[in-house]
Scaffold this motif. Structure first.
Motif, PDB file in Angstrom:
ATOM      1  N   GLU A  48      32.210  60.348 -36.819  1.00  7.71           N
ATOM      2  CA  GLU A  48      33.169  60.872 -35.837  1.00  7.71           C
ATOM      3  C   GLU A  48      33.175  60.048 -34.557  1.00  7.71           C
ATOM      4  OE1 GLU A  48      30.404  62.450 -37.104  1.00  7.71           O
ATOM      5  OE2 GLU A  48      30.620  64.581 -36.573  1.00  7.71           O
ATOM      6  N   THR A  49      32.130  59.243 -34.348  1.00  7.66           N
ATOM      7  CA  THR A  49      32.090  58.403 -33.137  1.00  7.66           C
ATOM      8  C   THR A  49      33.363  57.566 -33.005  1.00  7.66           C
ATOM      9  OG1 THR A  49      30.770  56.904 -34.481  1.00  7.66           O
ATOM     10  CG2 THR A  49      29.585  58.240 -32.867  1.00  7.66           C
ATOM     11  N   LEU A  50      33.963  57.187 -34.140  1.00  6.95           N
ATOM     12  CA  LEU A  50      35.202  56.393 -34.077  1.00  6.95           C
ATOM     13  C   LEU A  50      36.321  57.205 -33.429  1.00  6.95           C
ATOM     14  CD1 LEU A  50      34.657  54.918 -37.584  1.00  6.95           C
ATOM     15  CD2 LEU A  50      35.038  53.478 -35.580  1.00  6.95           C
ATOM     16  N   GLN A  51      36.456  58.466 -33.833  1.00  5.92           N
ATOM     17  CA  GLN A  51      37.476  59.320 -33.217  1.00  5.92           C
ATOM     18  C   GLN A  51      37.165  59.549 -31.742  1.00  5.92           C
ATOM     19  OE1 GLN A  51      38.101  62.970 -35.392  1.00  5.92           O
ATOM     20  NE2 GLN A  51      38.190  61.904 -37.347  1.00  5.92           N
ATOM     21  N   TRP A  52      35.886  59.666 -31.418  1.00  6.34           N
ATOM     22  CA  TRP A  52      35.528  59.872 -30.006  1.00  6.34           C
ATOM     23  C   TRP A  52      35.942  58.645 -29.175  1.00  6.34           C
ATOM     24  CZ3 TRP A  52      29.909  61.735 -31.517  1.00  6.34           C
ATOM     25  CH2 TRP A  52      30.022  62.938 -32.228  1.00  6.34           C
TER      26      TRP A  52
END
Lengths: 203, 203
Positions: free
Chosen positions: A120-124
């Motif tokens: 999810e770090t990519l979406q963050w």
């Protein structure tokens, strides 16, 4: 413009004047987005600018369906449901610029530093880019409303987004017609209230 | 400080001087975070400031395990693996301030406007808050490094985070010892390169 002023003036805007957004303003805001931090220097933000009025009308219709579904969840609280119905939650066909935002997901065999414990770090990272875009527009005298009440997979299909682009919403961009008296619109309309302080524990 | 300057100077920092971070600086940065947009005015950002050196050492040990696991994925690319091993990716025990960040998830029966089609919007709001915190620290002459190479569920348990707080990483905060010559550290160390322009399609 001073950072503090931008942070304070930034509003989630759903009321726009018909004034066009100059290409240079949008370009500058997109460059601000591009300066966001990104996990492993992945720069995963992707944008589709929607220019077709017919497509905007389809997006609005999808919003209305999703909104109706959401309001059914409030059927036990009639006052709250009525207030919800009265809120202006989008400006899809009236904002001069519409920008769908996506997060490019890596292929399974692609190593991106910092994502092994939390994809999810990519979406963050993309959310940080949206916040930069928002602040830049605010500094330039423009505004943005982030619409998430959409079937986001449908949005990606409708815009023929490339594979592996995860849809994160639709941004309505233009010249604000109001500053909601310096508060969030949802506070102004008595949907909710901001708290005074962030919640911090110490360990 | 000018927004544009902040956007350009903000770095993901992993090298700090031992100078303490004045409480007023941190407080101001947390207030900036608290001015972020939040879906349905949910303000879901939650923070745990870690002051215990023993707990910081535990977090560092967890980071090292996760990093070793990550580096195994690069065993077919020895040069890349060696470069990865040489990178300084955290400052957990050396940064004067450590802040774990969480997203408070709503109860199942709790209606939050804007989240019915995408629950992840809450985490995206927290990411916007982190970006505000980061920009405020930059404006005040301080810096931040977002560490995601951690077993995040373990982090939440270790810090005894309240139920429904979803862990989003650990922020190392202090006075930067370097500006990496005005580039992202990963670019400086030749791990990757920024692209010139954001990727925008038109439909």
């Amino acid at each position: 413009v001073d950072l503090e002023t931008c942070l304070a003036k930034r509003r989630d805007t759903r009321h726009f004047t018909p004034d066009p957004v100059p290409a240079a303003v949008l370009q500058k805001a997109l460059q601000a987005a591009h300066q966001a931090p990104s996990v492993g220097l992945s720069e995963p933000w992707r944008f589709i600018q929607v220019s077709s009025p017919a497509v905007k009308r389809q997006i609005l219709a999808n919003f209305q369906e999703c909104r109706d579904d959401a309001e059914e969840q409030l059927s036990a609280e009639k006052d709250r449901q009525n207030l919800h119905r009265s809120l202006k939650l989008e400006a899809i066909t009236t904002a001069p610029v519409g920008l769908a935002v996506f997060c490019e997901q890596p292929r399974d065999d692609q190593y991106i530093l910092g994502t092994t414990t939390a994809r999810e770090t990519l979406q963050w990272s993309v959310a940080c880019a949206i916040q930069n875009l928002w602040l830049s527009l605010t500094a330039q005298g423009y505004g943005l409303g982030w619409v998430s009440i959409l079937d986001l997979s449908w949005l990606a299909r409708t815009l023929a987004a490339p594979d592996h682009w995860y849809p994160m919403g639709y941004l309505c961009i233009g010249k604000p017609a109001t500053d909601y008296a310096g508060q969030p619109m949802l506070e102004r309309e008595k949907w909710g209230r901001r708290s005074q302080q962030p919640y911090v524990l110490v360990r």
